[in-house]
Design an enzyme around this catalytic site. Structure first.
Site, mmCIF file in Angstrom:
data_model
loop_
_atom_site.group_PDB
_atom_site.id
_atom_site.type_symbol
_atom_site.label_atom_id
_atom_site.label_comp_id
_atom_site.label_asym_id
_atom_site.label_seq_id
_atom_site.Cartn_x
_atom_site.Cartn_y
_atom_site.Cartn_z
ATOM 1 N N ASP A 144 1.156 -1.343 0.058
ATOM 2 C CA ASP A 144 -0.058 -0.109 0.162
ATOM 3 C C ASP A 144 1.205 1.183 -0.412
ATOM 4 O O ASP A 144 2.611 1.549 0.392
ATOM 5 C CB ASP A 144 -1.047 -0.249 0.906
ATOM 6 C CG ASP A 144 -1.993 0.705 0.983
ATOM 7 O OD1 ASP A 144 -2.935 0.567 1.119
ATOM 8 O OD2 ASP A 144 -2.011 1.761 0.184
HETATM 9 C C1 GLC Z 1 -4.429 4.145 -0.891
HETATM 10 C C2 GLC Z 1 -5.484 3.183 0.376
HETATM 11 C C3 GLC Z 1 -5.826 1.488 -1.044
HETATM 12 C C4 GLC Z 1 -4.720 2.042 -2.655
HETATM 13 C C5 GLC Z 1 -4.256 3.118 -2.409
HETATM 14 C C6 GLC Z 1 -3.798 3.880 -3.886
HETATM 15 O O1 GLC Z 1 -4.328 4.849 0.712
HETATM 16 O O2 GLC Z 1 -4.142 2.967 1.428
HETATM 17 O O3 GLC Z 1 -6.726 1.498 -0.346
HETATM 18 O O4 GLC Z 1 -5.090 1.447 -3.380
HETATM 19 O O5 GLC Z 1 -4.039 3.960 -1.499
HETATM 20 O O6 GLC Z 1 -4.595 4.799 -4.075
#
Ligand code: GLC
Length: 727
Positions: free
Chosen positions: A273
């Site tokens: 993430d």
């Molecule tokens: C965010 C979220 C994740 C998302 C990613 C890309 O912080 O936690 O669910 O897909 O970053 O945007």
């Protein structure tokens, strides 16, 4: 250079071999690096192969910020540089949070779960994939499969609720919707099972917080939906921000390699993430970025999202012997495998000319409205619904969501254009030919005045999209400030209040449960949400949604969920109906039971269950039984019923939930019609993580229910016998 890996006659593993044989260490690390908004990066770095992927978004706020969408116009341009001007021409894979629709925003995932309609959830994913693929997006960061039991956690709205079985069935549907049977299909995109794992268990409902669960809870509650997604062929998995019992998921080898790959056979790639590799330092298990990189790559994290740690340190760690090149090679293989599977080498560019015909096409919009209708849950109705357009009854329509537009699309709708949302107020003339039959009021004082001349008030209330989603936890589930006060003032006129709640998370609707004539929980239902709500309110279709999460009476009850353990002092002998009755209650200031249980939902008719029967009351460990029940529509309106099957393992080598959902079927019955509904239940459906941590079914007695929700239904018993032990 003869790009032998471009030969589509070869199998993918061979093509990976050929390509990797040509790659430098720097190019390998490049594939493991994902940046954000690559169209803003220097072309020279794209040409040098420093990046393998770009996401388009703005971090935690992506969910609620409407991006300008400028990225769409530059995707082919940056791709051309990567493909035609870099040494090996490896295409970039573009990711985006297409969470519940791209331009045609569908109901929130939690709302979709409330439809209990596997096919419609799959179709919604397919429609979203078609639109995203049309603009050149290859990969979506969804489905979110985090089991959530705490509505204070803003991200509860992004998942499919509290139950592993329902979430697993919808995981399969979503993955198949996005990916189809063949990822090469130009209308399909790679999916991403996230957030692996147990992010929904964040203590206090506080986003990003510590998760402290035991290994059996991990395996029996939080992992099953991800296993279902892997079995469905999900192309990617995203590691979660949180730790589990001291180990952050992004550095958790047991999760990312031993379970995901060794046990389940996952062969796609794992992306972290946002910044999660670098955050291993804040977690306190890495002293610096170098150590964070080593921990992550050795755990099995293939691609680093956005923080740049792999880009800055991985090559050097390999060269100085701190990290074995084998980890890098394995990660790059996984990434290339997905890129080959989605046909990126053969079709790196998007034909955006199609998008004008596909985005917000009438079929997608119509299906979004259908799904919104199926997802709304009728929590109470004393007869005030359906409304009677064309009659002499006068209605007041009021409340803060009456004119809401963007809010209807909920969080995680970064590509929405709210001009395509019809507000509740704008939709009213489509349902009431005689405009004198209703009045509208946007301000509370005006509404109170108008109410005196009406027979009933329809109050559109709830919460903004920005109040749920990422980094949007709340300490209280109470209605947003002012709404309760308005309701109480309105109630003084003693006219029926029909509450339509447009919200992401479950809110505390206990006052409404006591005082309102009807409650329709409409969630954040997407571009066609207001029309869908009016379809139901005006009786064009009966509501049929069922709760995918438990609704508490009070925030203080959280966590509260249906599949809880019995404990040594079960609360069940404290009937809530008898105030102050003696019993092993828990709270001395509130009933112990939920306001509305998992699986609950009303329709405009009534259904009767009868003749529950099992074809076998004893089954061997490799056996199965068929449970059957007759369901009749005893009312006078056609409606759908979600028939639910639950079991309880009465005694195991470890404690077991008092109920577990093991099957559901959604049926539609005309007034007076009845149908025999059957379920095949295998002994292997009863597996759990036993005392010695093996996953298996244990012999013993079970209860079985078939009914309309997790607190009722016809009950019977059966036994699983170990045929071997009787010899
Ligand atoms: C965010 C979220 C994740 C998302 C990613 C890309 O912080 O936690 O669910 O897909 O970053 O945007």
């Amino acid at each position: 250079m003869d790009k032998t890996w471009m030969n589509t006659e070869l199998d993918i593993e061979k093509r990976i071999d050929l390509l990797m044989a040509e790659m430098t260490l720097s190019e390998k690390v490049g594939q493991m690096t994902q940046v954000v908004s690559i169209h803003k990066k220097p072309e020279s770095e794209i040409r040098a192969g420093r990046f393998g992927s770009s996401l388009f978004g703005s971090g935690a706020w992506t969910g609620n910020i409407d991006d300008d969408g400028s990225y769409v116009h530059s995707m082919n341009e940056v791709q051309r540089i990567a493909v035609e001007e870099s040494r090996l021409g490896i295409p970039l894979i573009f990711g985006r949070d297409v969470i519940h629709g791209f331009k045609t925003i569908a109901p929130l995932p939690l709302a979709q779960a409330a439809s209990w309609d596997v096919k419609k959830v799959e179709t919604a994913a397919a429609d979203a994939a078609r639109e995203a693929a049309a603009v050149g997006i290859h990969w979506t960061f969804t489905p979110m499969l985090d089991i959530a039991r705490d509505p204070r956690w803003g991200r509860i709205v992004e998942g499919f609720g509290e139950d592993p079985y329902l979430c697993g069935e919808l995981a399969r549907a979503a993955v198949h919707g996005y990916q189809g049977d063949d990822l090469v299909n130009p209308e399909k995109i790679a999916a991403c099972a996230k957030h692996f794992c147990a992010y929904g268990g964040s203590e206090g409902g506080r986003d990003y917080n510590t998760v402290d669960i035991g290994p059996r809870s991990l395996r029996d509650t939080y992992l099953p939906p991800f296993r279902a997604a892997v079995e469905a062929g999900v192309a990617t998995v995203m590691s979660s921000f949180n730790e589990i019992d001291g180990i952050p998921s992004t550095a958790n080898r047991e999760l990312l390699t031993e379970i995901l790959r060794d046990e389940w056979g996952f062969d796609g790639f794992v992306v972290s993430d946002w910044n999660a590799v670098q955050e291993l330092i804040r977690h306190g298990i890495a002293e610096d970025e170098r150590q964070a990189v080593r921990l992550a790559v050795e755990a099995g994290l293939d691609m680093c999202m956005v923080c740049g740690c792999y880009d800055r340190h991985l090559a050097e760690l390999v060269e100085d012997g701190s990290v074995d090149i084998a980890y890098v090679d394995s990660a790059v293989r996984n990434i290339l495998r997905v890129k080959f599977r989605i046909g990126l080498f053969e079709r790196p560019y998007a034909d955006q000319s199609l998008s004008a015909k596909i985005l917000l096409c009438s079929e997608h919009v119509a299906r979004s409205r259908e799904l919104a209708r199926e997802s709304m849950v009728l929590l109470k109705n004393d007869g005030a619904l359906p409304l009677a357009p064309g009659s002499d009854r006068k209605y007041l329509f009021c409340g803060p969501m009456l004119y809401a537009r963007r809010e209807m699309c909920g969080t995680w709708a970064p590509d929405v254009e709210d001009i395509y949302v019809t507000t509740f107020a704008e939709a009213l003339p489509e349902f009431f030919e005689d405009k004198n039959q209703y009045r509208m009021a946007s301000l509370n004082d005006e509404a109170l005045m108008q109410a005196r001349y009406c027979d009933a008030a329809v109050v559109c209330l709830g919460e903004s999209n920005t109040r749920s989603g990422e980094a949007m936890s709340t300490v209280s589930l109470e209605l947003p400030p002012g709404q309760q006060q308005f309701l109480e003032a309105l109630n003084r006129w003693k006219i029926p209040i029909i509450a339509v709640v447009f919200a992401g998370r479950p809110l505390d609707v206990s006052w409404l449960e006591e005082h309102a004539a009807a409650i329709l929980y409409a969630w954040h239902p997407g571009v066609e949400g207001p029309r869908a709500a009016l379809d139901l309110l005006c009786g064009k279709q009966s509501p049929c949604g069922r709760l995918p999460v438990t609704f508490p009476r009070h925030t203080g009850q959280i966590p509260i969920y249906y599949n809880h353990k019995n404990t040594g002092r079960p609360v069940e002998n404290h009937p809530d109906g008898e105030k102050g009755a003696p019993g092993l209650q828990r709270y001395n200031d509130e009933f112990d039971s939920p306001l509305f249980p998992f699986g609950f939902g009303l329709t405009y008719t009534s259904f009767e269950y009868s003749d529950l029967s099992l074809d076998h009351t004893e089954i061997p460990l490799d056996g199965s039984l068929t449970a059957g029940v007759t369901v009749a529509n005893s009312g006078n309106i056609e409606a759908k019923e979600v028939v639910q099957l639950y079991v309880r393992d009465l005694a195991g080598s470890v404690t077991r939930p008092i109920r577990e959902l093991k099957g559901f079927k959604k049926i539609e019955l005309k007034p007076g019609e009845s149908r025999r509904v059957t379920f095949d239940l295998k002994a292997s459906d009863l597996v759990f993580t036993t005392l010695d941590m093996t996953r298996r079914t244990e012999p013993g007695a079970f209860k079985l229910w078939i009914g309309p929700d997790s607190q009722s239904g016809l009950e019977t018993q059966f036994t699983v016998v170990d045929a071997g032990s009787s010899q």
